[in-house]
Design an enzyme around this catalytic site. Structure first.
Site, PDB file in Angstrom:
ATOM      1  CD  GLU A  80      47.861  23.287  47.687  1.00  0.00           C
ATOM      2  OE1 GLU A  80      46.621  23.142  47.710  1.00  0.00           O
ATOM      3  OE2 GLU A  80      48.393  24.410  47.561  1.00  0.00           O
ATOM      4  CB  SER A 114      81.528  39.293  -7.690  1.00  0.00           C
ATOM      5  OG  SER A 114      81.498  40.255  -8.720  1.00  0.00           O
TER       6      SER A 114
END
Length: 685
Positions: free
Chosen positions: A94, A364
């Site tokens: 780069e 329950s």
């Protein structure tokens, strides 16, 4: 001197003066521009380098289990956390003069300008790493002179205020690598399932090859073109002295092993849990004055990967092939740490969390909350109450309620609290509520962490009020902890992007929701659901799980026409499950009704695999005695239904099960006994 020579000389001098004046003017203008540029840069200050980062979720053992990101998946890492080969590869391909220039490579710029002029359009770039970093942070990828000028301005400011290492680190953490991955760490994890500091030379060169065209040079998209580009990167690295010829050749020929499939599988870990963790983290960070959306958080959670995988596998294997939904959660009694959570069958299809968001009737499963209030009010395991068919009136006699049991049968004799809880008798529960009262029932629910206000209706004894599974499991977990007000915990700590500790979960309170003696008594009462010794006109509700049970559990199930609950615990782990349909459908199929128990027992057994079975040890003041279930007297030979019952020492019976008066009193109905003291009820029969 001839006139013609004189004229030529004057013209020459005039041209020199003009050129000199022009040069001075141009130089002055350039100097002025540079001064103004420097003044502007100084006034504007350093440009912000902040970028959104992914927040990372860790399990309790510091293994990454997921992340959350805002548009860009990025994990910021320092230069020291990157492979040297990776850094060298990017500089080589780069910007080979990166460490020499001041942000601009003038020779490359000149060459690019010449090509642009010839083509009469912007055809080639000569951006340095600094310029690319500026574009990544502030600009688009549009090819225009205006964008290029802005890019140069930002690059100048960056070079002015930041050193090369800072710029290169930022660039490597912002460049795009395709597939939603930004920065070298995200790319390394996605393509090779490893951190950037562990990349090999060929892997580093492959990643460095991608930014030129992520859709073209991604090895996951086009392996052939990626390989060609990788060889170019390696050649440039050799030319610039980063690698030897042998290293280049070996890395060029080395076959890549991509791990993108590993990434696809890893991102699905506990999605319901992680979503709940993030919502909790947002509240914590906001309270701390921080902005959750800035990202970069490292959130250490309580998740146990083994527990989570066990839950997911058992659910996948056991759930029927229909629309039945599920909520499942597990947590530790001593700390409240949530170790597993499944909020539904598919997070992608329905992110609605049926553990924390769905409010359903627990049936329950609410009875242990009622009986906790009863124990605190003076009940004990041998409190006997008649359980014949009963009509209850309430609201000053304006309304009536006639509960029934699951099989439509009723008792023709009083039964104990121990038996009532084991077989889930509904008459006993409603009569207990009438004795204890709504205020104490509400108070106990609140102490156990349930956000509910019971209406004054007898039916609330049977769990008709809607609550979340998370609340209910948290309530059971408080009982399992010995009655401590332990809150469920999802997050252990949060660090910001720079490693600063922002939050650490504080030590849990030592306050009590109920006495440890009563919590222990209730725990032992809830072991009864697995024991067929309590079978009578009703059967113990957990005997279908008994064949798979290898250790003590305390639990309670709950059933309504559209909901199945089961919550229980060992001394070290609490787990709760709900199954049902989301809307408009009742539970009619026998498989749909039974699946919750099978999932719960299989999870608990697998979660405890390899661990020694632990008993529920009673605290001081609680004693275990063998009693006769039918009479409540101390068991001796001749009494067939014997069981070890734990109760407070003051409640231990004195009479033997063979006592004639005691046996006769247990065979008669119409009177209720709290211990061995008779007391009346104020309801109507």
């Amino acid at each position: 001197m001839r006139r013609t020579d004189y004229v030529k000389k004057n013209k020459r001098k005039a041209r020199y003066r003009f050129v000199g004046l022009l040069a001075i003017t141009a130089g002055t203008a350039l100097f002025t521009v540079l001064v103004c540029l420097r003044v502007y840069a100084q006034i504007a200050g350093p440009p912000s380098l902040s970028v959104p980062e992914a927040s990372v979720f860790m399990d309790r053992n510091d293994r990454q289990i997921g992340d959350r990101f805002s548009g860009e998946r990025r994990y910021w890492v320092s230069m020291d956390e990157m492979s040297p080969s990776l850094i060298d590869a990017f500089v080589a391909v780069e910007d080979k003069n990166f460490y020499k220039h001041n942000g601009f490579d003038y020779r490359r710029i000149g060459g690019a300008l010449l090509k642009d002029v010839k083509a009469r359009r912007k055809v080639e770039g000569a951006s340095t790493i600094t310029q690319q970093y500026a574009r990544n942070l502030y600009l688009s990828n549009e090819k225009s002179w205006i964008r290029k000028a802005n890019e140069a301005l930002y690059a100048y400011r960056m070079e002015l205020f930041y050193d090369k290492e800072k710029i290169l680190e930022g660039y490597l953490n912002t460049v795009y690598f395709g597939h939603g991955m930004y920065g070298v760490e995200a790319a390394s994890r996605y393509y090779f399932a490893k951190s950037a500091n562990n990349l090999t030379l060929e892997e580093a060169a492959t990643i460095a090859a991608i930014p030129k065209g992520p859709s073209i040079y991604s090895p996951a998209a086009n392996l052939e073109k990626s390989t060609q580009r990788r060889k170019i990167v390696l050649r440039l690295m050799e030319e610039q002295g980063f690698v030897t010829s042998e290293q280049k050749d070996r890395a060029s020929d080395q076959a890549l092993v991509l791990k993108t499939e590993d990434w696809s599988g890893s991102k699905d870990t506990a999605p319901y849990f992680l979503n709940e963790v993030w919502h909790t983290a947002e509240r914590i960070l906001t309270d701390k004055g921080r902005y959750p959306a800035e990202g970069g958080w490292t959130i250490k959670t309580t998740l146990d990967l083994m527990h989570q995988k066990t839950a997911e596998d058992v659910i996948a294997n056991r759930m029927p092939k229909n629309d039945l939904q599920i909520g499942f959660v597990a947590m530790k009694p001593d700390t409240g740490e949530v170790t597993a959570m499944v909020g539904g069958r598919s997070f992608e299809k329905s992110p609605f969390n049926r553990v924390t968001q769905a409010k359903r009737q627990p049936g329950s499963a609410m009875k242990p909350i009622l009986y906790a209030a009863a124990l605190e009010d003076g009940f004990n395991p041998l409190t006997y109450i008649s359980t014949e068919q009963t009509i209850f009136t309430y609201d000053d006699g304006k309304s009536s309620y006639e509960p029934s049991n699951v099989n439509g049968k009723f008792g023709d004799h009083p039964i104990s609290l121990a038996q009532a809880l084991a077989v889930s008798d509904n008459i006993y529960a409603v009569k207990t509520l009438e004795e204890v009262g709504y205020r104490k029932y509400n108070s106990m629910a609140e102490k156990l962490g349930i956000d509910v206000k019971f209406p004054e209706s007898p039916a609330v004894a049977l769990g008709t009020s809607s609550v979340t599974l998370f609340e209910m499991t948290g309530a059971y977990n408080r009982i399992a902890s010995g009655g401590k007000k332990i809150d469920p915990v999802l997050i252990l700590s949060i660090e910001d992007s720079r490693g600063k500790l922002v939050y650490e979960h504080p030590e849990q309170t030592k306050k009590l929701a109920m006495t440890k003696q009563n919590a222990s008594v209730l725990t032992h009462l809830m072991t009864g659901m697995f024991d067929p010794i309590f079978n009578d006109y009703l059967t113990s509700t957990g005997v279908s799980m008994r064949a798979k049970q290898t250790r003590p559990y305390a639990a309670k199930s709950g059933t309504t026409i559209s909901d199945q609950y089961l919550i229980g615990y060992s001394p070290t782990l609490t787990a709760g499950i709900w199954t049902g349909f989301d809307v408009g459908k009742q539970l009619d199929d026998s498989l749909d009704k039974s699946v919750s128990k099978q999932i719960w027992i299989e999870f608990m057994e697998q979660a405890h695999a390899g661990l020694r079975p632990e008993p529920f040890l009673p605290p001081s003041g609680v004693k275990g005695v063998i009693v006769d279930i039918e009479t409540g007297g101390l068991a001796v030979e001749g009494c067939s239904k014997q069981r070890l019952i734990y109760m407070k020492e003051k409640d231990v019976p004195k009479q033997l099960c063979t006592d004639k008066a005691l046996r006769e009193s247990r065979m008669t109905g119409g009177k209720e006994e709290k211990g061995f003291e008779l007391f009346p009820f104020s309801f109507f029969e």
